[in-house]
Design a protein around this motif. Structure first.
Motif: not given
Ligand code: AMP
Length: 280
Positions: A198-203, A186-190, A27-31, A270-274
């Protein structure tokens, strides 16, 4: 490198290609996560097509379709550097001549979509499978590259290819992470600064599960409890243990387990998955 935005021209260019074709749907916004798929495709194929398409029919009404990052110029620069042959970046009107409810869709079985991301995103995987099938038909790809980051998507696409006898090999590629283990998205931009922390606690929760499993802990309730503590402050949508061969949920962790998490961060929502696997 050709940048193509219409189906007619894409078909003409695909006809001219000699040798194998690798497809990387994005979907682009390539990383660097996307780039790892692209690099592998370039290594393994004579020709590589990268599709860049924010697919409206896989978004729900209250999701981020409108604000999803679109940066074709920068994406094209990155693809050219990797020696991609074709970028296919159509408008939604080019891909779909009708509203979603009036299109022929591919609908994976209830059993695989009524869980994990499919549960909170009804219709999402119908949209994914339908666009992926169109891209397979349009590009005549021999191989298509998908990231394990979207593990349920990968499972469902593989199943679609098997069930419908698509003539394409699905190549699954490992999750690429930042140095601090945040899975690239790509959603990390948000993310605000606080969200990112806080997102780091998922991984962190996922890697901790892997460590506890290696020490012999297989009780899922115990593993979930300690993970939820680590993820305090996040709005955890799910943390599930699934068998990699069936995606059925398990009662005990084992060497076929994939652990999957979806969570929202508090500020940007932002909804993140891992996910992490327990077999490697
Ligand atoms: P997207 O643009 O988010 O639809 O992703 C396009 C493809 O890149 C999908 O197959 C994703 O699973 C894959 N991908 C996204 N993020 C990562 C990552 N961090 N590591 C590996 N693959 C990824």
């Amino acid at each position: 490198m050709k940048i193509i935005d219409n189906i007619k021209e894409l078909k003409e260019e695909i006809k001219k290609l000699k040798g194998s074709i690798g497809l990387v749907p994005t979907m682009g916004a390539l990383h660097n996560g996307h780039l790892s798929l692209i690099k592998r495709a370039v290594n393994e194929n004579d020709n590589v097509v990268v599709s860049i398409f924010v697919n409206p029919i896989q978004f729900g009404i209250n999701e981020d379709l409108d604000k999803y990052p679109r940066q074709l110029k920068q994406d094209a620069f990155l693809c050219e550097k990797e020696r991609v042959d074709i970028i296919f970046a159509p408008k939604a009107s080019e891909m779909y001549s009708d509203e979603k409810n009036n299109l022929t869709l591919i609908c994976p079985p209830y059993e695989v979509v009524d869980k994990l991301c499919g549960k909170s995103r009804p219709g999402h995987f119908d949209g994914v499978c339908s666009v992926v099938a169109k891209l397979f038909n349009l590009t005549k790809a021999d191989k298509a590259y998908f990231g394990q980051k979207d593990a349920q998507q990968l499972f469902i696409v593989k199943k679609m290819v098997k069930d419908l006898n698509f003539d394409v090999e699905i190549i699954s590629c490992p999750i690429i992470r930042e140095a601090d283990n945040l899975a690239l998205s790509s959603r990390n931009q948000y993310l605000t600064e606080n969200d990112r922390k806080l997102a780091l606690n998922i991984s962190k929760a996922l890697f901790n599960i892997k460590k506890l499993f290696s020490e012999g802990i297989v009780d899922i309730k115990a593993l979930v409890d300690v993970s939820l503590k680590i993820m305090e402050g996040l709005d955890v949508e799910y943390i599930e243990f699934a068998d990699r061969n069936t995606f059925n949920f398990q009662t005990k962790a084992d060497r076929n387990t994939i652990v999957l998490i979806a969570a929202k961060v508090p500020e940007s929502k932002t909804r993140l998955i891992d996910n992490i696997n327990l077999w490697e």
